[in-house]
Design an enzyme around this catalytic site. Sequence first.
Site, PDB file in Angstrom:
ATOM      1  N   SER A  51       0.836  -1.190   0.000  1.00 19.54           N
ATOM      2  CA  SER A  51       0.000   0.000   0.000  1.00 19.54           C
ATOM      3  C   SER A  51       0.878   1.248   0.000  1.00 19.54           C
ATOM      4  CB  SER A  51      -0.923   0.016   1.234  1.00 19.54           C
ATOM      5  OG  SER A  51      -0.150   0.118   2.421  1.00 19.54           O
ATOM      6  N   TYR A 193       8.088   6.846  17.028  1.00 15.25           N
ATOM      7  CA  TYR A 193       8.212   7.133  15.598  1.00 15.25           C
ATOM      8  C   TYR A 193       9.355   8.112  15.330  1.00 15.25           C
ATOM      9  CZ  TYR A 193       6.802   7.790  10.755  1.00 15.25           C
ATOM     10  OH  TYR A 193       6.791   7.831   9.378  1.00 15.25           O
TER      11      TYR A 193
END
Length: 332
Positions: A51, A193
């Site tokens: 994706s 992150y």
Amino acid sequence: MSDFSRRQLLAGTAAIAALAAMPARGQDAMAAADTRPDLAGKSVFITGCSSGFGRAGALHYARLGAKVIASMRGLPRPEAESLAAEAAAENLDLHIVEIDVLDDEQVAAGVAEAERIAGGGIDVLVNNAGIGITGPIEVQDMEATQLMFDTNVFGYLRMARAVLPGMRAAGSGQIFVISSQLGRLVVPSAGQYSPTKFAVEAMFEQLAYELVPHNIEVTIIQPGGYPTEIWVNRNRYTRELRDRIPESHANGYPALIARMGTEDGSGRDTDVLDVPRAIAEIIAMMPGSRPLRRPVHPQRIPQAAINTVSHETQLAWLGPSGYGPWIRSVLT
């Protein structure tokens, strides 16, 4: 290496002078001709193609003439079948291989298969596979932290180490890594992150300098927010983390924890193809002229100022040193 950087030598001052002397109309015509980069003859190997930037990029580079090797984990899967069908309908030179970037054996086998398909060393690696898990740092247990670093940092390193012998044997190559605005800036409650992307920024800048003698270039892509599937996967991983947070940690952040696993990036109107377009443009650039970093977002690139300061500081600090030829070759 002389005081002239590898980039200056390869670009060629004669070509630059000729372009500068070209009439404005001629320059406009050249710019128009270059709006669709020609990637014919290039092999492009991408991770995380189920994706997002990976899937969009696989099709984009193949449409520009590249031989694309698209990888994803967990084959067979519907995403691989739909990607293969779309490529076949357009008669694109696109191949799919299985790689889980957490698995050393799959990385080795997948790269070997990609090199077989390419007929030698890979020309371009796009390190794209990544995940996110949000929440305060204190609630990020070791399971979540290890998964984040293993995917976003060590996965990139596994792939780079696997393709580099073939690139060095060929005497050329390009490595792209998908970082983020959050590889330079920090948002509270974004979990690990930013730490993983800060690590990617440092690791691949260092690698860029070390690969100068081998004519292999590195570019760090820094996207802003885009409506990719990372949001769906991030919420799944984040909810799993939220469900196992001990109360001793959770009771310090009730408002932040209540939002964990509920974020939605689907409403963003940015075009996912921005990133593949930027990568294709850089692939097609003259060797030696490619940037170390490229921010990608139509409106917001707050990290650009940090990039500039880092660039100038690195040159001022190490440019005059014994490392200077490597540093200048990448940054000038």
